[in-house]
Scaffold this active site. Sequence first.
Site, PDB file in Angstrom:
ATOM      1  N   HIS A 142       1.027  -1.390  -0.318  1.00 41.71           N
ATOM      2  CA  HIS A 142      -0.267   0.016   0.002  1.00 41.71           C
ATOM      3  C   HIS A 142       0.594   0.973   0.443  1.00 41.71           C
ATOM      4  O   HIS A 142       2.331   1.094   0.297  1.00 41.71           O
ATOM      5  CB  HIS A 142      -0.865   0.190   1.274  1.00 41.71           C
ATOM      6  CG  HIS A 142      -2.053  -0.853   0.805  1.00 41.71           C
ATOM      7  ND1 HIS A 142      -2.699  -0.708   2.001  1.00 41.71           N
ATOM      8  CD2 HIS A 142      -1.909  -2.258   0.491  1.00 41.71           C
ATOM      9  CE1 HIS A 142      -4.111  -1.619   1.544  1.00 41.71           C
ATOM     10  NE2 HIS A 142      -3.100  -2.173   0.404  1.00 41.71           N
ATOM     11  N   CYS A 196      -2.200  -0.139   7.628  1.00 43.59           N
ATOM     12  CA  CYS A 196      -1.428   0.669   7.320  1.00 43.59           C
ATOM     13  C   CYS A 196      -1.674   1.987   8.172  1.00 43.59           C
ATOM     14  O   CYS A 196      -0.279   1.666   8.538  1.00 43.59           O
ATOM     15  CB  CYS A 196      -1.923   1.821   5.898  1.00 43.59           C
ATOM     16  SG  CYS A 196      -1.571   0.926   3.980  1.00 43.59           S
ATOM     17  N   GLU A 220       1.312   3.983   1.657  1.00 53.99           N
ATOM     18  CA  GLU A 220       1.409   4.537   3.094  1.00 53.99           C
ATOM     19  C   GLU A 220       3.074   3.744   3.462  1.00 53.99           C
ATOM     20  O   GLU A 220       3.559   3.817   3.807  1.00 53.99           O
ATOM     21  CB  GLU A 220       0.474   4.615   4.722  1.00 53.99           C
ATOM     22  CG  GLU A 220      -0.429   5.498   4.299  1.00 53.99           C
ATOM     23  CD  GLU A 220      -1.624   4.868   3.122  1.00 53.99           C
ATOM     24  OE1 GLU A 220      -2.853   5.281   3.161  1.00 53.99           O
ATOM     25  OE2 GLU A 220      -1.674   3.700   2.584  1.00 53.99           O
ATOM     26  N   CYS A 239      -5.908   2.694   5.654  1.00 56.09           N
ATOM     27  CA  CYS A 239      -6.227   1.331   6.145  1.00 56.09           C
ATOM     28  C   CYS A 239      -6.155   0.535   7.813  1.00 56.09           C
ATOM     29  O   CYS A 239      -4.854   1.370   8.135  1.00 56.09           O
ATOM     30  CB  CYS A 239      -6.344   0.067   5.362  1.00 56.09           C
ATOM     31  SG  CYS A 239      -4.969  -0.675   4.621  1.00 56.09           S
TER      32      CYS A 239
END
Length: 157
Positions: A54, A87, A56, A84
């Site tokens: 992801h 993250c 991040e 999310c």
Amino acid sequence: MEEKKIHMKQAIDLAFSNVLENKGGPFGAVVVKNGEIIGKGSNLVTDTNDPTAHAEVVAIREAAKNTGSHTLQGCEIYTSCEPCPMCLGAIYWARIDKLFYAATKDDAAKADFDDSFIYKEISLPKDQRSIPSLQIMRDDAVKVFEAWNKSGNKILY
């Protein structure tokens, strides 16, 4: 333009570029220390076949590599969307001081990135979750923690 808005625009631009390049989801993030970007990332899940890639996490990995440290105290992270659960956990583990986000998790859900089921699963007792969670060999695993506690070489994080 105010410095925080400049950094957020950079995160949003990374997300938009990612959509155009079709490398993953529409997400971007930058990690900033003392006004300078030390890590940036866009969602690379489908490009790298890595479900943890992801934006991040990618940005945190780059920032940690660039600083030579597993903690990012004194840093801020700017994300194009509310993180999310994975993250958000990574942001806490990295000890980042402040999180700025643009779109919300509800905005993401409208684009078929709905994390609400994960939030719900986390709050359920283990025996009610959709992925069975069964404990085995606890005594053996606890010995590892005992060794850790006795170790003179451990680095806390």
